[in-house]
Design an enzyme around this catalytic site. Structure first.
Site, PDB file in Angstrom:
ATOM      1  N   VAL A  99       0.886  -1.456  -0.075  1.00 25.85           N
ATOM      2  CA  VAL A  99      -0.135  -0.328  -0.342  1.00 25.85           C
ATOM      3  C   VAL A  99       0.739   1.821  -0.250  1.00 25.85           C
ATOM      4  O   VAL A  99       1.897   1.181   0.691  1.00 25.85           O
ATOM      5  CB  VAL A  99      -0.610  -0.516   0.987  1.00 25.85           C
ATOM      6  CG1 VAL A  99      -1.917   0.986   1.141  1.00 25.85           C
ATOM      7  CG2 VAL A  99      -1.569  -1.043   1.440  1.00 25.85           C
ATOM      8  N   CYS A 100       0.507   2.153  -0.810  1.00 25.49           N
ATOM      9  CA  CYS A 100       1.631   3.468  -0.761  1.00 25.49           C
ATOM     10  C   CYS A 100       1.595   3.863   0.278  1.00 25.49           C
ATOM     11  O   CYS A 100      -0.010   4.625   0.530  1.00 25.49           O
ATOM     12  CB  CYS A 100       1.362   4.108  -2.280  1.00 25.49           C
ATOM     13  SG  CYS A 100       2.034   5.903  -1.989  1.00 25.49           S
TER      14      CYS A 100
END
Lengths: 136, 102, 130
Positions: free
Chosen positions: C77-78
């Site tokens: 997940v960024c």
């Protein structure tokens, strides 16, 4: 950082502010610059609106990220392809866009244009030549 | 290099399909998925556009998305191949890259 | 073949997360490798373990987690996109003074460099979005 050099194409087809895609894709370009790949940016369709001058966002309460495009040259991002037909369809010309430049170390830091106006056919060839296309 | 282009927008709402078809090279493939599958049908206003694209490129439509939307395969323009997700994976592997027209 | 997958949209709002899931599942079942699945933009919402869909709907988060567990997938997940949208792990909660976490343990939070690296290391990048 990596032994492989790929032709990266960042495909920008969306206008800024209405959605976050333009801003968050620019963040990828900035981070990606550290990976020493062969990077090109393509501005097609509504993506050309990202590069317009005179963006003022204070009244909509959002961050104005348009100055970041002018910094791309400092990140060694030198190939910014803007599609001529997309501009014309939107009543725009190159004069409506920011002037983006990079400095050529090999020519005594001569300032050179980053933006290349290309036809739709040329843009298709640029897309064909890419190893990886990032879409946002 | 041969490219698999993916289009997931209805051609009646967005210009993604037209933009894609204006940039594809001979030998490329176009996969219609999600709301993109509405472009695969006969008797629509974009049927002509899709049929002329078939002269240059291969066009595919994702079967699960057709079925979900109540679209019968008999309505799909002849020349368009219907694939499932495994077929989508094969297309992605067979072409040199995948370009999404989001 | 080695695939990298990018998911730009959250679950439920847009089909992109479903399409990405079925693509990933089909690729793995065919014996392909998935180098990484990278969640960006609203796609970070695919990782919140607090998701509680109605009983008769799919659970997009759990479905990712099961696939990830079965194939030991790297699901990233960024961090920048996650911070904006309140998707938080223990480290991020401590750093930013938040009183809770919501990330599913099958996912991890990391930087955008992970997307770029995935594009370099994989044979194909496949993007799902709006």
């Amino acid at each position: 950082m990596s032994e492989t050099i790929k032709n990266f194409l960042y495909l920008n087809r969306k206008a800024p502010y209405g959605t976050i895609y333009a801003w968050e894709s620019l963040e990828v370009v900035l981070i990606g610059a550290a990976f020493d790949q062969d990077v090109s940016l393509a501005f097609v369709d509504d993506g050309v609106f990202q590069l317009t001058k005179n963006q003022h966002t204070s009244a909509v309460g959002m961050k104005n990220f348009s100055p970041t495009y002018a910094a791309l040259g400092d990140y060694e991002v030198k190939k910014v392809f803007v599609e001529k037909e997309s501009l014309e369809e939107r009543g725009l010309s190159l004069d409506d866009l920011q002037h983006l430049t990079w400095e050529d170390e090999d020519e005594d830091w001569a300032e050179k244009d980053s933006i290349h106006l290309v036809t739709r056919a040329e843009m298709a060839a640029i897309m064909d030549g890419a190893d990886v296309v990032f879409s946002f | 290099m041969s490219t698999l282009h993916t289009v997931n927008k209805s051609p009646f709402e967005k210009t993604s399909l037209a933009a894609c078809l204006e940039h594809v090279s001979a030998g490329a493939a176009v996969l219609l998925l999600e709301d993109g599958v509405y472009a695969a049908l006969t008797r629509t206003s974009v049927e002509g556009q899709v049929k002329s694209a078939l002269d240059n490129v291969k066009v595919y439509a994702l079967g699960p998305d057709l079925q979900a939307r109540g679209l019968l395969e008999e309505r799909v323009i002849p020349g368009i191949s219907v694939v499932d997700y495994a077929g989508f994976v094969d297309l992605a592997a067979e072409h040199d890259k995948v370009q999404a027209w989001l | 073949m080695k695939f990298a997958i990018q998911v730009n949209e959250g679950p439920y709002q847009h089909q992109a997360a479903d399409s990405a899931y079925f693509f990933a599942k089909a690729a793995l079942e065919k014996g392909h490798e998935i180098f990484r699945i990278f969640f960006y933009h609203d796609g970070v919402n695919n990782a919140t373990r607090l998701t509680t869909p109605p009983q008769d709907d799919r659970n997009v988060v759990e479905r990712w987690a099961e696939l990830g567990g079965h194939y030991d997938l790297d699901m990233v997940v960024c961090v920048a996109a996650a911070q904006r949208r309140g998707v938080v792990d223990e480290g991020e909660a401590q750093r930013n003074g938040k009183d809770a976490t919501n990330i599913h343990p099958r996912f991890r939070i990391s930087g955008l460099g992970q997307l770029v690296e995935a594009a370099i290391q994989s044979d194909r990048l496949v993007v799902f979005g709006d």
